[in-house]
Design a protein around this motif. Structure first.
Motif: not given
Length: 265
Positions: A77-102
């Motif tokens: 399995l490869l993994g694609f994560g998630t974002v949501h526009p109700d979160l600021p862009a920097e919080e979405n990006l930080a969650s992806l980076r924190r979890n190593g998701i590209t």
């Protein structure tokens, strides 16, 4: 040849039935959506790697979904994560980076997200070329929901963010194929092949023409499991009668190149 199914939905076993309940009720399921089932389905179908797509319906679930995706990826399995526009862009990006998701999945129907929402565009701008995006496009819900993700909106995103690695599901317009052909073919976007319950229901000659006009090097294979059977979808692609080289690129090579994968990833 490596076969990669870029469109697989799965949830923790205890949550899968509830997560699927009421979603696209008009479609018959071809699986239970459990993460414990997905790897076996891929193996039986002849798929080497599957892309697990995480979707957060609300902002408060974004980091939890990304942790789940990060935990389950590996092996097949490869993994694609998630974002949501109700979160600021920097919080979405930080969650992806924190979890190593590209990469992330956008789903207008399940997230209530319109693809012309300025808040979403802020997130996409923050991605640059770092985070790839695979997005549902077209119908699948009520009339209002179906207008949140039109082929024209995806074209506008592709033009506004030329560095974004963007994949449009369902040939760029589920049950809106006329519009997708008019506005998306030739644009800076990859087209994905899923069409639940099966791509075989789309006129094969039309599919061949779409691939020919858009370019076989910018088409990727996805099944949309558990709403479709990966083995049946692979057979439908092979039945198009494209050259072996083009078929191999669609079934895995194009996505591997897009994501910079090699045999060890």
């Amino acid at each position: 040849m490596m076969i990669i199914d870029v469109h697989c939905h799965a949830w923790p076993d205890a949550l899968a039935e509830r997560a699927l309940s009421g979603r696209v009720p008009q479609l018959e399921r071809h699986g239970d959506g459990r993460i414990s089932s997905l790897r076996d389905v891929l193996t039986r179908s002849g798929v080497d790697r599957g892309v697990l797509l995480g979707i957060a319906d609300t902002a408060r679930h974004v980091d939890g979904v990304n942790r789940f995706v990060a935990r389950e990826r590996g092996d097949r399995l490869l993994g694609f994560g998630t974002v949501h526009p109700d979160l600021p862009a920097e919080e979405n990006l930080a969650s992806l980076r924190r979890n190593g998701i590209t990469g992330v999945k956008l789903h207008s129907l399940f997230q209530g997200v319109a693809y012309d929402d300025p808040r979403l565009w802020d997130v996409l701008e923050a991605f640059g070329s770092e985070i790839a995006v695979i997005a549902h496009v077209g119908a699948g819900g009520d009339r209002r929901s179906n207008e949140r993700a039109t082929p024209a909106m995806v074209r506008d995103i592709a033009r506004r963010f030329p560095d974004l690695r963007l994949i449009a599901c369902h040939f760029g317009g589920y049950h809106r194929l006329d519009e997708a052909e008019d506005v998306l073919l030739g644009e800076n976007v990859y087209l994905e092949t899923s069409w639940p319950p099966t791509m075989a229901e789309v006129d094969p000659d039309r599919v061949r023409k779409i691939i020919g006009r858009h370019g076989a090097d910018r088409v990727v294979f996805g099944s949309d499991w558990p709403m479709a059977d990966p083995a049946r979808e692979i057979a439908a692609i092979r039945a198009l009668g494209l050259s072996d080289e083009r078929t191999e690129r669609i079934l895995g090579g194009n996505f591997a190149r897009l994501m910079g994968l090699n045999g060890d990833d």
